[in-house]
Design a protein around this motif. Sequence first.
Motif, short mmCIF file in Angstrom:
data_model
loop_
_atom_site.label_atom_id
_atom_site.label_comp_id
_atom_site.label_asym_id
_atom_site.label_seq_id
_atom_site.Cartn_x
_atom_site.Cartn_y
_atom_site.Cartn_z
N LYS A 12 0.85 -1.18 0.00
CA LYS A 12 0.00 0.00 0.00
C LYS A 12 0.89 1.23 0.00
O LYS A 12 1.75 1.38 0.85
CB LYS A 12 -0.91 0.02 1.24
N TYR A 14 0.96 5.50 -0.17
CA TYR A 14 0.23 6.76 -0.06
C TYR A 14 1.09 7.83 -0.70
O TYR A 14 2.31 7.82 -0.55
CB TYR A 14 0.00 7.13 1.40
N GLN A 18 -1.37 14.21 -1.17
CA GLN A 18 -2.54 13.86 -1.96
C GLN A 18 -3.79 14.45 -1.33
O GLN A 18 -4.04 14.30 -0.14
CB GLN A 18 -2.66 12.34 -2.01
N LYS A 64 -6.86 -1.96 8.20
CA LYS A 64 -7.86 -1.30 7.35
C LYS A 64 -8.03 -2.03 6.03
O LYS A 64 -9.13 -2.08 5.47
CB LYS A 64 -7.49 0.16 7.12
N SER A 67 -10.05 -5.05 6.69
CA SER A 67 -11.45 -4.68 6.93
C SER A 67 -12.15 -4.16 5.69
O SER A 67 -13.31 -3.77 5.76
CB SER A 67 -11.55 -3.60 8.00
N ARG A 68 -11.43 -4.06 4.59
CA ARG A 68 -11.95 -3.56 3.32
C ARG A 68 -12.21 -2.05 3.31
O ARG A 68 -12.89 -1.54 2.42
CB ARG A 68 -13.25 -4.28 2.92
N ILE A 69 -11.70 -1.35 4.30
CA ILE A 69 -11.91 0.09 4.31
C ILE A 69 -10.99 0.75 3.30
O ILE A 69 -11.37 1.65 2.57
CB ILE A 69 -11.64 0.67 5.72
N VAL A 70 -9.77 0.24 3.25
CA VAL A 70 -8.77 0.79 2.34
C VAL A 70 -8.42 -0.28 1.32
O VAL A 70 -8.39 -1.47 1.65
CB VAL A 70 -7.50 1.18 3.16
N ARG A 71 -8.21 0.15 0.09
CA ARG A 71 -7.83 -0.83 -0.93
C ARG A 71 -6.32 -0.90 -1.09
O ARG A 71 -5.65 0.12 -1.07
CB ARG A 71 -8.46 -0.45 -2.26
N SER A 85 -14.79 -5.72 12.17
CA SER A 85 -13.63 -5.08 12.77
C SER A 85 -14.02 -3.95 13.70
O SER A 85 -15.01 -3.25 13.50
CB SER A 85 -12.67 -4.61 11.69
N TYR B 97 -16.31 -0.56 7.56
CA TYR B 97 -16.68 -0.78 6.16
C TYR B 97 -18.19 -0.94 5.98
O TYR B 97 -18.84 -1.66 6.72
CB TYR B 97 -16.00 -2.03 5.60
N ARG B 100 -20.42 2.86 0.76
CA ARG B 100 -20.44 4.30 1.03
C ARG B 100 -21.74 4.97 0.60
O ARG B 100 -22.16 5.98 1.14
CB ARG B 100 -19.28 5.00 0.31
N GLU B 249 -12.82 3.83 -4.97
CA GLU B 249 -11.64 2.99 -4.73
C GLU B 249 -10.64 3.67 -3.80
O GLU B 249 -10.04 3.02 -2.97
CB GLU B 249 -10.93 2.72 -6.06
N ASP B 253 -8.53 7.24 1.22
CA ASP B 253 -7.16 7.73 1.35
C ASP B 253 -7.08 9.26 1.36
O ASP B 253 -6.10 9.82 1.85
CB ASP B 253 -6.29 7.22 0.20
#
Lengths: 242, 255
Positions: A12, A14, A18, A64, A67-71, A85, B97, B100, B249, B253
């Motif tokens: 991952k 970042y 951004q 995360k 937990s599928r929150i972040v890809r 989670s 999760y 959304r 997606e 972030d």
Amino acid sequence: MRPIVQVRNLCKSYRLGQGQQGGRQGTGRDAVIWALRDVSFEVLPGEVLGIVGRNGAGKSTLLKILSRIVRPTAGEVDIYGRLGSLLEIGMGFHPDLTGRENVYLNGAIIGMSRGEIRRKFDEIVAFSELEKFLDTPVKYYSSGMHLRLAFAVAAHFEPEILILDEVLAVGDAAFQQKCFRKMQDVIQEGRTIFFVSHDSAAVQRLCGRALLIEAGRLKDDGPAETVVKHYLDGAAAAAARD
Amino acid sequence: MREVWAHRELLYFLIWRDLKVRYKQTALGPAWVVLQPLLMALVFTVFMGWLARVPSDGVPYPLFAYAGLVPWTFFSSAVSVAGNGLIAHGPMVTKVYFPRMLIHLALVGVRLTDLLVSFVVLFVLMLCYGVGVRPSILLLPVLVLQATLLAVGIALWFSARIARRRDYATLLPVLLQAWMFASPVIYPARLVPERWRLLYSLNPLAGVIEGFRSALFGLPFDWAGMVTSGAVTLLLLAYSVGSFLRADENLVDII
């Protein structure tokens, strides 16, 4: 036994800057930070996996992603089971709602069904020891009461795979003991658990196995005792260097 | 979509929460749902109806304006609340999760309940002005559905943009204000010159609001305009959902 969670070459990144104000995208000059690099591991059903590492090592990012929150930027995660989670307890508590209402709301947010919450409601309330304040808006709760109610809901959440981020340290000593015992019960039930904590002793006592993450990389994977020791030795060495 | 359905209980709880906490610490409480469009109707009656003498298709101007403001208030408040929904729910979005889109659906859903309340007042007003109810009001649910889909679409599009650039949050109210004047809320669509009519009917809200009045007051329907507006609504919705899912997606972030 077939693994219940498989993580392969997880990465991952970042981009610093951004989405920040004034930062333009696509200039290619933003620094890229790798929060996770090439992390792979498998977890068997019923394993209790501690995750240790310094702040910013990538533990939360890993949770995360699970937990599928972040890809993930690259790599794969396969999960064979219902995953729940708790990255924060008391998620979505609304100050104007009563304790009773917040139990339902918070339960629904973390992924419990209405029937499930109704079934466990009395147990949750008994655990929180807040019977008398159920119909009081939580904005009038003390912070300790708030945490107790939040943990009580969380503790009765029973997915097959449970992800916990630093959720033990709540309330006074007596309540912490109670939470700890509850955790041990949950473990005994054979649930698969991911457990992130800076409380090394708790990791050693609760987890069979542990992962050490350092600067986004998986540094060690093995019995909790040895991994935690490895982590503490590394931390001591780093402190000595400073 | 299947995931949204699987999380329908959460949707219900989110709507329930908002309805429950909404008017805490207000003296008039839920009466505001009705008072807001009523007061707006009053203001527009004074300035547009009396001073500017805007025609109102044979319907008393206050009733005419209120009938336009009911769908408009629903649409604009749904879009402005749900458009900012993602950042307003930032802490939740980054910690747990769920699809959304549920946030937008819940926020629009709350406004939908407001709309139902303002309908009651609308019918009371019609009674006061002696305007009878016609069978054509059976078309209202279709128009409400269209307005809902449109609100969800626009809100999705905006919220993904706002998550990335807050500039869009500032732009949104300006756009909504302009959109109101570009829609037949406080004036009838026939005031728009014939040669601009086609362009005008590309505004999907024009069809909804004109349709609303036609259904309520038994005025002739502009079927071509309504079909155009329906088609534009579906296109916008499909585009917005697609664009939201693509942006989704990486939204966490950057939020």
